[in-house]
Design a protein around this motif. Structure first.
Motif, PDB file in Angstrom:
ATOM      1  N   LEU A 160       0.827  -1.212   0.000  1.00  0.00           N
ATOM      2  CA  LEU A 160       0.000   0.000   0.000  1.00  0.00           C
ATOM      3  C   LEU A 160       0.858   1.257   0.000  1.00  0.00           C
ATOM      4  O   LEU A 160       0.554   2.226  -0.696  1.00  0.00           O
ATOM      5  CB  LEU A 160      -0.940   0.005   1.208  1.00  0.00           C
ATOM      6  CG  LEU A 160      -2.104  -0.963   1.132  1.00  0.00           C
ATOM      7  CD1 LEU A 160      -2.855  -1.003   2.456  1.00  0.00           C
ATOM      8  CD2 LEU A 160      -3.040  -0.595   0.007  1.00  0.00           C
ATOM      9  N   VAL A 161       1.931   1.249   0.762  1.00  0.00           N
ATOM     10  CA  VAL A 161       2.820   2.419   0.811  1.00  0.00           C
ATOM     11  C   VAL A 161       3.456   2.654  -0.548  1.00  0.00           C
ATOM     12  O   VAL A 161       3.472   3.778  -1.052  1.00  0.00           O
ATOM     13  CB  VAL A 161       3.898   2.245   1.904  1.00  0.00           C
ATOM     14  CG1 VAL A 161       4.952   3.331   1.814  1.00  0.00           C
ATOM     15  CG2 VAL A 161       3.252   2.241   3.289  1.00  0.00           C
ATOM     16  N   LYS A 162       3.955   1.604  -1.163  1.00  0.00           N
ATOM     17  CA  LYS A 162       4.557   1.754  -2.498  1.00  0.00           C
ATOM     18  C   LYS A 162       3.521   2.211  -3.525  1.00  0.00           C
ATOM     19  O   LYS A 162       3.815   3.016  -4.392  1.00  0.00           O
ATOM     20  CB  LYS A 162       5.220   0.453  -2.935  1.00  0.00           C
ATOM     21  CG  LYS A 162       6.446   0.116  -2.110  1.00  0.00           C
ATOM     22  CD  LYS A 162       7.314  -0.881  -2.800  1.00  0.00           C
ATOM     23  CE  LYS A 162       8.526  -1.224  -1.986  1.00  0.00           C
ATOM     24  NZ  LYS A 162       9.472  -0.151  -1.803  1.00  0.00           N
ATOM     25  N   PHE A 180      -7.915   0.561  -5.067  1.00  0.00           N
ATOM     26  CA  PHE A 180      -7.428   1.882  -4.681  1.00  0.00           C
ATOM     27  C   PHE A 180      -7.091   2.809  -5.847  1.00  0.00           C
ATOM     28  O   PHE A 180      -6.436   3.832  -5.666  1.00  0.00           O
ATOM     29  CB  PHE A 180      -6.214   1.740  -3.758  1.00  0.00           C
ATOM     30  CG  PHE A 180      -6.513   0.949  -2.521  1.00  0.00           C
ATOM     31  CD1 PHE A 180      -7.356   1.451  -1.549  1.00  0.00           C
ATOM     32  CD2 PHE A 180      -5.973  -0.312  -2.335  1.00  0.00           C
ATOM     33  CE1 PHE A 180      -7.641   0.728  -0.408  1.00  0.00           C
ATOM     34  CE2 PHE A 180      -6.245  -1.047  -1.197  1.00  0.00           C
ATOM     35  CZ  PHE A 180      -7.085  -0.525  -0.229  1.00  0.00           C
ATOM     36  N   SER A 181      -7.524   2.461  -7.052  1.00  0.00           N
ATOM     37  CA  SER A 181      -7.373   3.369  -8.189  1.00  0.00           C
ATOM     38  C   SER A 181      -8.628   3.268  -9.043  1.00  0.00           C
ATOM     39  O   SER A 181      -9.385   2.311  -8.935  1.00  0.00           O
ATOM     40  CB  SER A 181      -6.121   3.044  -9.014  1.00  0.00           C
ATOM     41  OG  SER A 181      -6.243   1.808  -9.661  1.00  0.00           O
ATOM     42  N   SER A 182      -8.823   4.265  -9.871  1.00  0.00           N
ATOM     43  CA  SER A 182      -9.982   4.223 -10.765  1.00  0.00           C
ATOM     44  C   SER A 182      -9.501   4.394 -12.198  1.00  0.00           C
ATOM     45  O   SER A 182      -8.401   4.869 -12.455  1.00  0.00           O
ATOM     46  CB  SER A 182     -10.995   5.312 -10.401  1.00  0.00           C
ATOM     47  OG  SER A 182     -10.429   6.585 -10.568  1.00  0.00           O
ATOM     48  N   GLY A 183     -10.346   3.996 -13.136  1.00  0.00           N
ATOM     49  CA  GLY A 183      -9.973   4.058 -14.543  1.00  0.00           C
ATOM     50  C   GLY A 183      -9.545   2.686 -15.030  1.00  0.00           C
ATOM     51  O   GLY A 183      -9.518   1.717 -14.282  1.00  0.00           O
ATOM     52  N   GLN A 184      -9.209   2.616 -16.282  1.00  0.00           N
ATOM     53  CA  GLN A 184      -8.825   1.358 -16.914  1.00  0.00           C
ATOM     54  C   GLN A 184      -7.486   1.509 -17.622  1.00  0.00           C
ATOM     55  O   GLN A 184      -7.176   2.574 -18.147  1.00  0.00           O
ATOM     56  CB  GLN A 184      -9.883   0.920 -17.931  1.00  0.00           C
ATOM     57  CG  GLN A 184     -11.235   0.604 -17.328  1.00  0.00           C
ATOM     58  CD  GLN A 184     -11.170  -0.629 -16.438  1.00  0.00           C
ATOM     59  OE1 GLN A 184     -10.489  -1.594 -16.766  1.00  0.00           O
ATOM     60  NE2 GLN A 184     -11.878  -0.588 -15.327  1.00  0.00           N
ATOM     61  N   GLY A 185      -6.746   0.424 -17.656  1.00  0.00           N
ATOM     62  CA  GLY A 185      -5.505   0.387 -18.423  1.00  0.00           C
ATOM     63  C   GLY A 185      -4.535   1.498 -18.064  1.00  0.00           C
ATOM     64  O   GLY A 185      -4.193   1.689 -16.910  1.00  0.00           O
TER      65      GLY A 185
END
Length: 103
Positions: free
Chosen positions: A3-5, A37-42
């Motif tokens: 998670l930190v990285k 923990f992120s949104s979007g694709q590719g």
């Protein structure tokens, strides 16, 4: 560590996908972190401020569980580059609270 990285990834690294995280981390964990923990694709993935805070909250909870419900927040502050005021808010979101060192 994952998670930190992840929180410290630059946009160009984030666009490379989960393979930009260290090789010793299992691929299933890398994918889970990227998906949660992120949104979007590719190559268009981003970490919104809300998702960054979410990942930091998860890191706080994991740290508390690993260390017997006590942890040194200065290490987390340095690792994820979060200011003291925001850290206090995130700690309270997890249901924990900060205590001053008893010296």
């Amino acid at each position: 560590e994952t998670l930190v990285k992840f929180v410290r990834l630059k946009p160009l690294d984030l666009a490379k996908g989960y393979k930009c995280l260290p090789q010793h981390i299992p691929n299933c964990l890398k994918r889970k972190v990227f998906d949660d923990f992120s949104s979007g694709q590719g190559q268009r993935r981003i970490i919104t401020p809300e998702l960054r805070d979410k990942s930091i909250c998860h890191a706080i909870v994991l740290s508390l569980l690993i260390n017997g419900f006590k942890t040194e927040v200065s290490l987390l502050t340095e690792s994820v580059r979060v200011d003291q005021r925001n850290l206090k808010r995130l700690v309270s979101v997890t249901g924990a609270h900060l205590e001053a060192d008893a010296e």
